[in-house]
Motif scaffolding. Structure first.
Motif, PDB file in Angstrom:
ATOM      1  N   MET A   1       0.873  -1.080   0.172  1.00 41.99           N
ATOM      2  CA  MET A   1       0.085   0.005   0.156  1.00 41.99           C
ATOM      3  C   MET A   1       0.730   1.255  -0.109  1.00 41.99           C
ATOM      4  N   LEU A   2       0.517   2.177  -0.885  1.00 44.01           N
ATOM      5  CA  LEU A   2       1.547   3.544  -1.023  1.00 44.01           C
ATOM      6  C   LEU A   2       1.071   4.252   0.131  1.00 44.01           C
ATOM      7  N   ASP A   3       2.023   5.026   0.693  1.00 46.89           N
ATOM      8  CA  ASP A   3       1.590   6.091   1.748  1.00 46.89           C
ATOM      9  C   ASP A   3       0.906   7.036   1.074  1.00 46.89           C
ATOM     10  N   TYR A   4       0.244   7.858   1.708  1.00 47.56           N
ATOM     11  CA  TYR A   4      -0.717   8.936   1.117  1.00 47.56           C
ATOM     12  C   TYR A   4       0.218  10.117   0.647  1.00 47.56           C
ATOM     13  N   THR A   5       1.808  10.132   1.053  1.00 50.28           N
ATOM     14  CA  THR A   5       2.566  11.240   0.291  1.00 50.28           C
ATOM     15  C   THR A   5       3.054  10.903  -0.919  1.00 50.28           C
ATOM     16  N   GLU A   6       2.729   9.720  -1.429  1.00 44.65           N
ATOM     17  CA  GLU A   6       3.148   9.233  -2.693  1.00 44.65           C
ATOM     18  C   GLU A   6       1.980   9.126  -3.554  1.00 44.65           C
ATOM     19  N   TRP A   7       0.917   9.409  -3.107  1.00 44.14           N
ATOM     20  CA  TRP A   7      -0.289   9.210  -4.100  1.00 44.14           C
ATOM     21  C   TRP A   7      -0.093  10.403  -5.278  1.00 44.14           C
ATOM     22  N   ARG A   8      -0.112   9.836  -6.329  1.00 44.24           N
ATOM     23  CA  ARG A   8      -0.336  10.824  -7.495  1.00 44.24           C
ATOM     24  C   ARG A   8      -1.792  10.932  -8.263  1.00 44.24           C
ATOM     25  N   HIS A   9      -2.316   9.648  -8.250  1.00 44.02           N
ATOM     26  CA  HIS A   9      -3.925   9.639  -8.771  1.00 44.02           C
ATOM     27  C   HIS A   9      -4.601   8.881  -7.819  1.00 44.02           C
ATOM     28  N   VAL A  10      -6.008   9.507  -7.575  1.00 43.98           N
ATOM     29  CA  VAL A  10      -6.832   8.531  -6.523  1.00 43.98           C
ATOM     30  C   VAL A  10      -8.448   8.788  -7.396  1.00 43.98           C
ATOM     31  N   PHE A  11      -8.940   7.750  -7.168  1.00 42.72           N
ATOM     32  CA  PHE A  11     -10.337   7.690  -7.382  1.00 42.72           C
ATOM     33  C   PHE A  11     -11.259   8.182  -6.014  1.00 42.72           C
ATOM     34  N   LYS A  12     -12.048   8.948  -6.179  1.00 42.03           N
ATOM     35  CA  LYS A  12     -12.667   9.311  -5.316  1.00 42.03           C
ATOM     36  C   LYS A  12     -14.313   8.652  -5.450  1.00 42.03           C
ATOM     37  N   LEU A  13     -14.710   7.677  -4.632  1.00 38.91           N
ATOM     38  CA  LEU A  13     -16.155   7.075  -4.993  1.00 38.91           C
ATOM     39  C   LEU A  13     -17.007   7.421  -3.645  1.00 38.91           C
ATOM     40  N   ASP A  14     -18.363   7.719  -4.190  1.00 40.80           N
ATOM     41  CA  ASP A  14     -19.269   8.195  -3.285  1.00 40.80           C
ATOM     42  C   ASP A  14     -20.161   7.325  -2.913  1.00 40.80           C
ATOM     43  N   PRO A  15     -20.199   6.747  -1.678  1.00 41.94           N
ATOM     44  CA  PRO A  15     -21.092   5.841  -1.111  1.00 41.94           C
ATOM     45  C   PRO A  15     -22.471   5.721  -1.295  1.00 41.94           C
ATOM     46  N   ALA A  16     -22.909   7.211  -1.750  1.00 41.01           N
ATOM     47  CA  ALA A  16     -24.287   7.203  -1.763  1.00 41.01           C
ATOM     48  C   ALA A  16     -24.856   6.988  -3.530  1.00 41.01           C
ATOM     49  N   ARG A  17     -23.634   6.579  -4.267  1.00 38.20           N
ATOM     50  CA  ARG A  17     -23.948   6.343  -5.543  1.00 38.20           C
ATOM     51  C   ARG A  17     -23.893   4.905  -5.982  1.00 38.20           C
ATOM     52  N   GLU A  18     -24.535   4.356  -6.869  1.00 39.09           N
ATOM     53  CA  GLU A  18     -24.230   2.904  -7.107  1.00 39.09           C
ATOM     54  C   GLU A  18     -23.116   2.720  -8.178  1.00 39.09           C
ATOM     55  N   ILE A  19     -22.336   1.672  -7.867  1.00 33.47           N
ATOM     56  CA  ILE A  19     -21.322   1.341  -8.833  1.00 33.47           C
ATOM     57  C   ILE A  19     -21.386  -0.328  -8.906  1.00 33.47           C
ATOM     58  N   ASP A  20     -21.423  -1.059 -10.039  1.00 37.00           N
ATOM     59  CA  ASP A  20     -21.798  -2.238 -10.146  1.00 37.00           C
ATOM     60  C   ASP A  20     -20.063  -2.927  -9.962  1.00 37.00           C
ATOM     61  N   ASP A  21     -20.236  -4.111  -9.608  1.00 34.43           N
ATOM     62  CA  ASP A  21     -19.002  -4.835  -9.270  1.00 34.43           C
ATOM     63  C   ASP A  21     -17.905  -4.703 -10.251  1.00 34.43           C
ATOM     64  N   ALA A  22     -18.436  -5.159 -11.383  1.00 40.61           N
ATOM     65  CA  ALA A  22     -17.332  -5.271 -12.671  1.00 40.61           C
ATOM     66  C   ALA A  22     -16.497  -3.691 -12.853  1.00 40.61           C
ATOM     67  N   SER A  23     -17.498  -2.744 -12.716  1.00 40.74           N
ATOM     68  CA  SER A  23     -16.912  -1.461 -12.870  1.00 40.74           C
ATOM     69  C   SER A  23     -15.718  -1.030 -11.448  1.00 40.74           C
ATOM     70  N   LEU A  24     -16.224  -1.514 -10.300  1.00 41.02           N
ATOM     71  CA  LEU A  24     -15.603  -1.349  -9.153  1.00 41.02           C
ATOM     72  C   LEU A  24     -14.197  -2.027  -9.246  1.00 41.02           C
ATOM     73  N   GLU A  25     -14.304  -3.309  -9.692  1.00 38.14           N
ATOM     74  CA  GLU A  25     -12.907  -3.966 -10.020  1.00 38.14           C
ATOM     75  C   GLU A  25     -12.107  -3.422 -10.914  1.00 38.14           C
ATOM     76  N   LYS A  26     -12.550  -2.753 -11.966  1.00 41.37           N
ATOM     77  CA  LYS A  26     -11.727  -2.030 -12.845  1.00 41.37           C
ATOM     78  C   LYS A  26     -11.059  -1.004 -12.094  1.00 41.37           C
ATOM     79  N   ILE A  27     -11.948  -0.085 -11.475  1.00 39.24           N
ATOM     80  CA  ILE A  27     -11.237   1.117 -10.546  1.00 39.24           C
ATOM     81  C   ILE A  27     -10.106   0.568  -9.676  1.00 39.24           C
TER      82      ILE A  27
END
Ligand SMILES: CC(C)=CCC/C(C)=C/CC/C(C)=C/CC/C(C)=C/CC/C(C)=C/CC/C(C)=C/CC/C(C)=C/COP(=O)(O)OP(=O)(O)O
Ligand SMILES: O=P(O)(O)OC[C@@H](O)CO
Ligand SMILES: [Mg+2]
Length: 233
Positions: free
Chosen positions: A1-27
């Motif tokens: 796991m990367l320390d947050y000081t090394e993050w260059r790209h992150v995704f923000k997912l909203d728990p209030a929105r639906e995302i299917d399992d296949a899409s979540l796997e790709k993310i």
């Protein structure tokens, strides 16, 4: 796991929105450095736990960005705690934090707690309305906000938040030029690989949110754009 000081790209997912399992796997398998779970409304313990347990099937780092105390639960690698530096209502600067520390202060593992000094610049963002943010800040105001986060309060993260709208790279650069120790997070309106690359050239970490729900392939293309540009730095 990367320390947050090394993050260059992150995704923000909203728990209030639906995302299917296949899409979540790709993310989660995209090569992004972390998944942030967070949103500004309708975030509950139930929908947060549901998303956490699905993201935990993968090795990617997972952080909770706390917007309501109701949804705080163990199991995340980091807890990101926003404080909105340009809020009009002080509850969103220190008020809710004070109450939270009364409740949780003795339970906290401080290694996992990362304060984020937010500066919200899209007047139409939900978070701007909620916090009554003064989104009319110009470049000079942003420079001062960056100095406040970095030099005055020693916050680990300064977050330029244009949620829903692509920001002004000149303003982002003005912030970057005035930070010494704080990481610069940029989020808002990234919808193409080019936009991701351009903002990643100025900010330390770019946050990609809504496009995940609108066009998954475009969202995924932002990872490669950032990773390739980092490799060429
Ligand atoms: C036992 C255990 C697990 C202990 C953990 C300890 C812990 C983490 C305790 C909490 C400590 C603490 C100090 C909590 C603070 C509490 C709190 C509620 C603070 C206020 C946060 C805040 C300022 C929220 C304002 C809104 C905001 C800035 C949200 C950030 C996320 C954001 C902008 C998301 C975008 O939202 P979205 O819904 O996607 O909006 P769009 O429509 O624009 O897309
Ligand atoms: O959803 P978008 O506009 O990509 O913004 C990302 C993030 O900064 C939202 O808090
Ligand atoms: Mg959103």
């Amino acid at each position: 796991m990367l320390d947050y000081t090394e993050w260059r790209h992150v995704f923000k997912l909203d728990p209030a929105r639906e995302i299917d399992d296949a899409s979540l796997e790709k993310i989660c398998e995209s090569g992004t450095d972390a998944v942030i779970v967070g949103g500004s409304d309708d975030v509950t313990l139930d929908n947060t736990l549901a998303l956490l347990s699905k993201v935990r099937r993968y090795a990617v780092a997972c952080a909770l960005e706390v917007s309501t105390l109701e949804a705080v639960t163990p199991g995340f690698d980091y807890f990101l705690i926003p404080t909105v530096l340009n809020a009009g209502d002080t509850r969103w600067v220190t008020g809710l934090h004070h109450q939270a520390l009364k409740d949780y202060g003795m339970l906290m593992d401080w290694e996992t707690i990362i304060a984020e000094g937010y500066c919200i610049l899209n007047p139409n963002a939900k978070a701007a309305a909620l916090t009554e943010a003064d989104a009319s800040y110009d470049e000079e105001d942003v420079r001062a906000a960056a100095l406040m986060a970095d030099r005055l309060f020693h916050l680990p993260v300064f977050y330029l938040e244009y949620s829903g709208m692509y920001g002004d790279p000149e303003v982002v650069k003005a912030a970057a030029d005035n930070l010494e120790q704080a990481r610069l997070f940029y989020g808002g309106g990234i919808r193409t690989a080019e936009q991701a690359r351009d903002m990643a050239a100025v900010a330390d970490t770019i946050v990609v949110g809504n496009i995940v729900y609108e066009n998954l392939n475009r969202a995924l293309s932002t990872v490669k754009a950032v990773k390739n540009s980092s490799a060429n730095e």
